[in-house]
Design a protein around this motif. Structure first.
Motif, mmCIF file in Angstrom:
data_model
loop_
_atom_site.group_PDB
_atom_site.id
_atom_site.type_symbol
_atom_site.label_atom_id
_atom_site.label_comp_id
_atom_site.label_asym_id
_atom_site.label_seq_id
_atom_site.Cartn_x
_atom_site.Cartn_y
_atom_site.Cartn_z
ATOM 1 N N LYS A 109 2.921 -1.481 3.005
ATOM 2 C CA LYS A 109 2.156 -0.084 3.425
ATOM 3 C C LYS A 109 2.741 0.895 2.843
ATOM 4 C CE LYS A 109 -0.386 -2.335 6.537
ATOM 5 N NZ LYS A 109 -2.040 -2.584 6.209
ATOM 6 N N ILE A 110 3.683 0.882 1.886
ATOM 7 C CA ILE A 110 4.471 2.080 1.263
ATOM 8 C C ILE A 110 4.713 1.660 -0.162
ATOM 9 C CG2 ILE A 110 6.668 2.918 1.217
ATOM 10 C CD1 ILE A 110 6.915 2.850 4.078
ATOM 11 N N ILE A 111 4.427 2.541 -0.843
ATOM 12 C CA ILE A 111 4.877 2.396 -2.466
ATOM 13 C C ILE A 111 5.687 3.702 -2.837
ATOM 14 C CG2 ILE A 111 4.028 2.736 -4.664
ATOM 15 C CD1 ILE A 111 1.369 1.369 -3.742
ATOM 16 N N ARG A 112 6.938 3.082 -3.394
ATOM 17 C CA ARG A 112 7.728 4.147 -3.831
ATOM 18 C C ARG A 112 7.126 4.774 -5.354
ATOM 19 N NH1 ARG A 112 12.033 3.803 -7.740
ATOM 20 N NH2 ARG A 112 10.241 2.610 -8.925
ATOM 21 N N MET A 113 6.939 5.982 -5.304
ATOM 22 C CA MET A 113 6.211 6.624 -6.504
ATOM 23 C C MET A 113 7.598 7.280 -7.197
ATOM 24 S SD MET A 113 3.164 6.348 -6.122
ATOM 25 C CE MET A 113 2.446 7.459 -7.391
ATOM 26 N N GLU A 130 -5.201 6.030 0.721
ATOM 27 C CA GLU A 130 -5.793 6.209 2.100
ATOM 28 C C GLU A 130 -6.829 5.302 2.365
ATOM 29 O OE1 GLU A 130 -7.108 9.936 5.134
ATOM 30 O OE2 GLU A 130 -6.611 10.281 3.035
ATOM 31 N N ASP A 131 -7.806 4.956 1.580
ATOM 32 C CA ASP A 131 -8.681 3.845 2.000
ATOM 33 C C ASP A 131 -8.165 2.455 1.996
ATOM 34 O OD1 ASP A 131 -10.563 5.780 1.858
ATOM 35 O OD2 ASP A 131 -11.502 5.373 -0.074
ATOM 36 N N ARG A 132 -7.242 2.361 1.237
ATOM 37 C CA ARG A 132 -6.442 1.090 1.402
ATOM 38 C C ARG A 132 -5.430 0.831 2.277
ATOM 39 N NH1 ARG A 132 -8.016 -3.308 -0.547
ATOM 40 N NH2 ARG A 132 -6.759 -3.932 -2.473
ATOM 41 N N GLY A 133 -5.113 1.933 3.021
ATOM 42 C CA GLY A 133 -4.113 1.806 4.185
ATOM 43 C C GLY A 133 -2.391 1.799 3.533
ATOM 44 N N VAL A 134 -2.516 2.564 2.471
ATOM 45 C CA VAL A 134 -1.141 2.773 1.804
ATOM 46 C C VAL A 134 -0.440 3.989 1.649
ATOM 47 C CG1 VAL A 134 0.211 2.012 -0.503
ATOM 48 C CG2 VAL A 134 -1.535 0.597 0.580
ATOM 49 N N ARG A 135 0.560 4.362 1.944
ATOM 50 C CA ARG A 135 1.248 5.568 1.729
ATOM 51 C C ARG A 135 2.062 5.726 0.402
ATOM 52 N NH1 ARG A 135 4.707 8.528 6.005
ATOM 53 N NH2 ARG A 135 4.027 10.118 4.923
ATOM 54 N N LEU A 136 1.789 6.574 -0.373
ATOM 55 C CA LEU A 136 2.494 6.861 -1.684
ATOM 56 C C LEU A 136 3.634 7.852 -1.633
ATOM 57 C CD1 LEU A 136 -0.664 7.605 -3.939
ATOM 58 C CD2 LEU A 136 0.514 5.482 -3.529
ATOM 59 N N LEU A 137 4.896 7.294 -1.522
ATOM 60 C CA LEU A 137 5.798 8.367 -1.149
ATOM 61 C C LEU A 137 6.923 8.910 -2.368
ATOM 62 C CD1 LEU A 137 7.252 6.354 2.126
ATOM 63 C CD2 LEU A 137 5.536 8.238 1.803
#
Length: 319
Positions: A109-113, A130-137
């Motif tokens: 659910k999380i991606i390290r940017m 947001e549509d895919r249910g993932v947070r870009l951090l």
């Protein structure tokens, strides 16, 4: 409420030497109690960026077998993919979309940017995330900090629930990492210049002047490299995270050397973890072992032991 996890990056030495497979790394994390798994797809997935059904099935099989949870993937923005030009804005956003799809396939659910991601790319990729249910951090990585103009530009665009921050604990290096200075000595650095560089850093001196001082003292390439490295470490007050806790969704728990007494030589986690507790952080502390590359010339690397010590420390600090 803080949970414990590990980036498989921590086991890079053993994975590269083929003494551990991806499954071995996950099994080790499970034994340690680091049940949240962070993976660098480029490093650990054969055939990247294509994920085969076989790998995905194995991945979820490992999660079930070892009681682990896919938490985060690490994204690299390959802006120099073409030798004669940088990726356009549209190509960069497309690349992020690709990595969002990979994270979804892996159940993360999380991606390290990575820190070099432009804020406008974060903003443009946010609706898809947001549509895919993932947070870009965005990784807040040394030598950057929360008042740096680059971070402030990112904060200006963080008006989507899909965007946030991922602090790297390498921003809290209170003492110069011993494994780094010892490696420089083995590589031929002048002891008096190593002492000068380490003392300047530890005393919070002007590390940006060290390159000139090393030049005046007749330093060689290794001395210059160490002086340059000193400008990439920073120490700041961990309480600087408190105003941004609402944006912080994951912690990369960087470490260079866990001692036998289960403390970290350079990074004072006893000052960091209480701040996270105070701020109500409820994500993962994800181990990121980087000492391996600094000792591999002289010692056998035991990443599992190092990560084990860090999690013993976390268990103690988290009560």
């Amino acid at each position: 409420m803080i949970k414990r996890g590990v980036s498989l990056y921590s086991f890079q030495e053993e994975y590269f030497l083929r003494t551990m497979t991806v499954e071995d790394c996950i099994a080790a994390a499970s034994r340690i109690g680091a049940l949240g798994i962070e993976i660098i797809p480029e490093q650990s997935i054969p055939g990247f960026p294509v994920l085969t059904d076989k790998f995905v099935d194995e991945w979820f099989g490992w999660m079930e077998r070892y009681g682990t949870t896919p938490v985060a993937t690490d994204l690299f923005l390959d802006t120099k993919r073409h030798p004669d030009r940088w990726l356009t804005h549209e190509e960069q956003v497309e690349s992020v979309h690709r990595d969002i799809d990979i994270a979804v396939q892996l159940g993360a659910k999380i991606i390290r940017m990575i820190i070099n991601t432009p804020p406008e790319v974060m903003r443009s990729a946010a609706p898809y995330a947001e549509d895919r249910g993932v947070r870009l951090l965005l990784e807040v990585h040394a030598p950057f900090h929360y008042k740096h103009p680059w971070i402030l530009q990112h904060l200006d665009v963080m008006n989507s629930p899909a965007l946030g921050l991922m602090p790297d604990m390498g921003t809290y290096v209170k003492r110069f990492p011993r494994v780094v200075s010892d490696r420089a000595l083995r590589d031929g650095a002048k002891p008096e210049l190593v002492d000068l560089i380490v003392k300047t850093y530890d005393d919070h001196g002007d590390t940006h002047a060290l390159m000139d001082v090393v030049n005046y003292r007749g330093g060689g390439p290794v001395d210059f490299g160490l002086a340059r490295q000193a400008t990439h470490y920073i120490w700041s007050d961990p309480r600087d995270m408190l105003p941004y806790m609402g944006l912080i969704g994951h912690i990369q728990a960087k470490f260079y050397e866990m001692l036998p007494d289960e403390t970290e030589y350079s990074i004072p986690y006893d000052e960091i973890v209480p701040v996270l507790v105070e701020g109500g952080y409820d994500g993962y502390l994800s181990s990121e072992y980087e000492g391996n590359r600094h000792i591999q010339d002289a010692y056998a690397v035991d990443s599992v032991e190092q990560v084990t010590r860090q999690h013993a420390m976390f268990s103690r600090l988290l009560g």
